[in-house]
Motif scaffolding. Structure first.
Motif, PDB file in Angstrom:
ATOM      1  N   ARG A 266       0.849  -1.188   0.000  1.00 18.91           N
ATOM      2  CA  ARG A 266       0.000   0.000   0.000  1.00 18.91           C
ATOM      3  C   ARG A 266       0.883   1.235   0.000  1.00 18.91           C
ATOM      4  NH1 ARG A 266      -2.551  -3.744   3.297  1.00 18.91           N
ATOM      5  NH2 ARG A 266      -4.590  -4.332   2.540  1.00 18.91           N
ATOM      6  N   VAL A 267       1.151   1.718  -1.181  1.00 21.76           N
ATOM      7  CA  VAL A 267       2.000   2.885  -1.352  1.00 21.76           C
ATOM      8  C   VAL A 267       1.147   4.027  -1.870  1.00 21.76           C
ATOM      9  CG1 VAL A 267       3.955   3.842  -2.634  1.00 21.76           C
ATOM     10  CG2 VAL A 267       4.024   1.475  -1.841  1.00 21.76           C
ATOM     11  N   GLU A 268       1.316   5.205  -1.251  1.00 21.12           N
ATOM     12  CA  GLU A 268       0.637   6.404  -1.721  1.00 21.12           C
ATOM     13  C   GLU A 268       1.689   7.383  -2.230  1.00 21.12           C
ATOM     14  OE1 GLU A 268      -3.327   6.729   0.982  1.00 21.12           O
ATOM     15  OE2 GLU A 268      -1.493   7.530   1.858  1.00 21.12           O
ATOM     16  N   VAL A 269       1.290   8.162  -3.238  1.00 21.46           N
ATOM     17  CA  VAL A 269       2.197   9.102  -3.885  1.00 21.46           C
ATOM     18  C   VAL A 269       1.513  10.463  -3.969  1.00 21.46           C
ATOM     19  CG1 VAL A 269       3.463   9.587  -6.022  1.00 21.46           C
ATOM     20  CG2 VAL A 269       3.216   7.240  -5.241  1.00 21.46           C
ATOM     21  N   SER A 270       2.283  11.508  -3.776  1.00 22.79           N
ATOM     22  CA  SER A 270       1.828  12.875  -3.984  1.00 22.79           C
ATOM     23  C   SER A 270       2.795  13.499  -4.989  1.00 22.79           C
ATOM     24  CB  SER A 270       1.844  13.643  -2.667  1.00 22.79           C
ATOM     25  OG  SER A 270       1.522  15.000  -2.899  1.00 22.79           O
ATOM     26  N   GLU A 271       2.254  13.921  -6.133  1.00 21.74           N
ATOM     27  CA  GLU A 271       3.120  14.410  -7.201  1.00 21.74           C
ATOM     28  C   GLU A 271       2.998  15.921  -7.378  1.00 21.74           C
ATOM     29  OE1 GLU A 271       3.288  10.905 -10.321  1.00 21.74           O
ATOM     30  OE2 GLU A 271       1.233  11.350  -9.679  1.00 21.74           O
ATOM     31  N   GLY A 272       4.098  16.538  -7.721  1.00 19.32           N
ATOM     32  CA  GLY A 272       4.178  17.975  -7.938  1.00 19.32           C
ATOM     33  C   GLY A 272       5.609  18.312  -8.289  1.00 19.32           C
ATOM     34  N   LEU A 273       6.108  19.473  -7.850  1.00 20.34           N
ATOM     35  CA  LEU A 273       7.514  19.814  -8.076  1.00 20.34           C
ATOM     36  C   LEU A 273       8.414  18.812  -7.384  1.00 20.34           C
ATOM     37  CD1 LEU A 273       7.428  23.683  -7.671  1.00 20.34           C
ATOM     38  CD2 LEU A 273       7.541  22.341  -9.784  1.00 20.34           C
ATOM     39  N   ARG A 274       7.919  18.270  -6.278  1.00 17.02           N
ATOM     40  CA  ARG A 274       8.580  17.177  -5.569  1.00 17.02           C
ATOM     41  C   ARG A 274       7.576  16.049  -5.465  1.00 17.02           C
ATOM     42  NH1 ARG A 274      13.436  18.228  -3.849  1.00 17.02           N
ATOM     43  NH2 ARG A 274      13.494  16.517  -2.354  1.00 17.02           N
ATOM     44  N   THR A 275       8.046  14.830  -5.515  1.00 18.52           N
ATOM     45  CA  THR A 275       7.185  13.658  -5.391  1.00 18.52           C
ATOM     46  C   THR A 275       7.401  13.047  -4.017  1.00 18.52           C
ATOM     47  OG1 THR A 275       7.282  13.232  -7.752  1.00 18.52           O
ATOM     48  CG2 THR A 275       6.633  11.398  -6.363  1.00 18.52           C
ATOM     49  N   ALA A 276       6.314  12.876  -3.282  1.00 15.88           N
ATOM     50  CA  ALA A 276       6.383  12.281  -1.951  1.00 15.88           C
ATOM     51  C   ALA A 276       5.795  10.871  -2.012  1.00 15.88           C
ATOM     52  CB  ALA A 276       5.603  13.131  -0.952  1.00 15.88           C
ATOM     53  N   VAL A 277       6.387   9.954  -1.250  1.00 16.06           N
ATOM     54  CA  VAL A 277       5.964   8.559  -1.227  1.00 16.06           C
ATOM     55  C   VAL A 277       5.833   8.139   0.238  1.00 16.06           C
ATOM     56  CG1 VAL A 277       6.562   6.217  -1.962  1.00 16.06           C
ATOM     57  CG2 VAL A 277       7.306   8.165  -3.330  1.00 16.06           C
ATOM     58  N   ARG A 278       4.719   7.445   0.564  1.00 14.79           N
ATOM     59  CA  ARG A 278       4.537   6.992   1.941  1.00 14.79           C
ATOM     60  C   ARG A 278       3.788   5.652   1.968  1.00 14.79           C
ATOM     61  NH1 ARG A 278      -0.109  11.255   3.980  1.00 14.79           N
ATOM     62  NH2 ARG A 278      -1.817  10.372   2.749  1.00 14.79           N
ATOM     63  N   ASP A 279       3.864   4.992   3.089  1.00 11.91           N
ATOM     64  CA  ASP A 279       3.146   3.747   3.350  1.00 11.91           C
ATOM     65  C   ASP A 279       1.771   4.136   3.890  1.00 11.91           C
ATOM     66  OD1 ASP A 279       2.059   1.423   4.510  1.00 11.91           O
ATOM     67  OD2 ASP A 279       4.003   0.723   5.232  1.00 11.91           O
ATOM     68  N   SER A 280       0.702   3.758   3.200  1.00 10.71           N
ATOM     69  CA  SER A 280      -0.628   4.177   3.626  1.00 10.71           C
ATOM     70  C   SER A 280      -1.056   3.547   4.948  1.00 10.71           C
ATOM     71  CB  SER A 280      -1.667   3.876   2.539  1.00 10.71           C
ATOM     72  OG  SER A 280      -1.772   2.489   2.322  1.00 10.71           O
ATOM     73  N   ARG A 281      -0.434   2.467   5.345  1.00 10.70           N
ATOM     74  CA  ARG A 281      -0.767   1.848   6.629  1.00 10.70           C
ATOM     75  C   ARG A 281      -0.031   2.507   7.789  1.00 10.70           C
ATOM     76  NH1 ARG A 281       0.218  -4.314   5.179  1.00 10.70           N
ATOM     77  NH2 ARG A 281       1.832  -3.294   3.978  1.00 10.70           N
ATOM     78  N   HIS A 282       1.013   3.276   7.483  1.00  9.72           N
ATOM     79  CA  HIS A 282       1.816   3.908   8.539  1.00  9.72           C
ATOM     80  C   HIS A 282       2.088   5.370   8.195  1.00  9.72           C
ATOM     81  CE1 HIS A 282       2.402  -0.037  10.265  1.00  9.72           C
ATOM     82  NE2 HIS A 282       2.742  -0.472   9.068  1.00  9.72           N
ATOM     83  N   ARG A 283       1.051   6.097   7.856  1.00  8.45           N
ATOM     84  CA  ARG A 283       1.189   7.512   7.458  1.00  8.45           C
ATOM     85  C   ARG A 283       1.888   8.345   8.530  1.00  8.45           C
ATOM     86  NH1 ARG A 283      -4.726   6.978   5.602  1.00  8.45           N
ATOM     87  NH2 ARG A 283      -4.444   6.447   3.409  1.00  8.45           N
ATOM     88  N   HIS A 284       1.658   7.998   9.777  1.00  8.34           N
ATOM     89  CA  HIS A 284       2.220   8.764  10.893  1.00  8.34           C
ATOM     90  C   HIS A 284       3.754   8.718  10.918  1.00  8.34           C
ATOM     91  CE1 HIS A 284       1.933   4.622  12.314  1.00  8.34           C
ATOM     92  NE2 HIS A 284       2.898   4.912  13.180  1.00  8.34           N
ATOM     93  N   LEU A 285       4.353   7.798  10.167  1.00  5.51           N
ATOM     94  CA  LEU A 285       5.817   7.703  10.130  1.00  5.51           C
ATOM     95  C   LEU A 285       6.441   8.654   9.119  1.00  5.51           C
ATOM     96  CD1 LEU A 285       6.243   3.836  10.453  1.00  5.51           C
ATOM     97  CD2 LEU A 285       6.496   5.579  12.228  1.00  5.51           C
ATOM     98  N   GLY A 286       5.610   9.401   8.402  1.00  9.59           N
ATOM     99  CA  GLY A 286       6.135  10.382   7.457  1.00  9.59           C
ATOM    100  C   GLY A 286       6.237   9.848   6.047  1.00  9.59           C
ATOM    101  N   HIS A 287       7.044  10.515   5.241  1.00 11.11           N
ATOM    102  CA  HIS A 287       7.185  10.165   3.836  1.00 11.11           C
ATOM    103  C   HIS A 287       8.609  10.446   3.361  1.00 11.11           C
ATOM    104  CE1 HIS A 287       6.312  14.505   3.763  1.00 11.11           C
ATOM    105  NE2 HIS A 287       7.113  14.516   2.708  1.00 11.11           N
ATOM    106  N   LEU A 288       8.916   9.927   2.194  1.00 11.14           N
ATOM    107  CA  LEU A 288      10.165  10.243   1.501  1.00 11.14           C
ATOM    108  C   LEU A 288       9.800  11.163   0.357  1.00 11.14           C
ATOM    109  CD1 LEU A 288      11.637   6.630   1.236  1.00 11.14           C
ATOM    110  CD2 LEU A 288      12.225   8.380   2.917  1.00 11.14           C
ATOM    111  N   ASP A 289      10.640  12.148   0.072  1.00 13.67           N
ATOM    112  CA  ASP A 289      10.332  12.990  -1.085  1.00 13.67           C
ATOM    113  C   ASP A 289      11.547  13.155  -1.976  1.00 13.67           C
ATOM    114  OD1 ASP A 289      11.199  14.865   1.098  1.00 13.67           O
ATOM    115  OD2 ASP A 289      11.029  16.319  -0.524  1.00 13.67           O
TER     116      ASP A 289
END
Length: 63
Positions: free
Chosen positions: A19-42
Motif C-alpha cells: 500500500r503505497v501512496e504518492v503525492s506528485e508535484g515539483l517534488r514527489t512524496a511517497v509513503r506507506d498508507s498503513r503507517h502515514r504517521h511515520l512520514g514520507h520520503l520525497d
C-alpha cells in the motif's frame, strides 16, 4: 508539502498488497498508507520520473 494530494499506487490493492501512496508535484512524496504517521520520503519530480523509467526497463527517460 502542505497541500499534497495523495493517491494510491496502481500496484497497491485492497487484498494485502503493498500500500503505497504518492503525492506528485515539483517534488514527489511517497509513503506507506498503513503507517502515514511515520512520514514520507520525497524526491525531485525529475529524479522520481527517472526512477520509474528505470523500473520499466529504461536507463534514463527520453528527452
Amino acid at each position: 508539502m502542505p497541500t499534497e494530494q495523495w493517491h494510491k499506487s496502481t500496484y497497491s490493492h485492497a487484498h494485502g498488497g503493498n500500500r503505497v501512496e504518492v503525492s506528485e508535484g515539483l517534488r514527489t512524496a511517497v509513503r506507506d498508507s498503513r503507517h502515514r504517521h511515520l512520514g514520507h520520503l520525497d524526491f525531485p519530480a525529475a529524479e522520481w520520473a527517472r526512477f520509474l523509467y528505470s523500473l520499466r526497463g529504461g536507463v534514463t527517460p527520453p528527452a
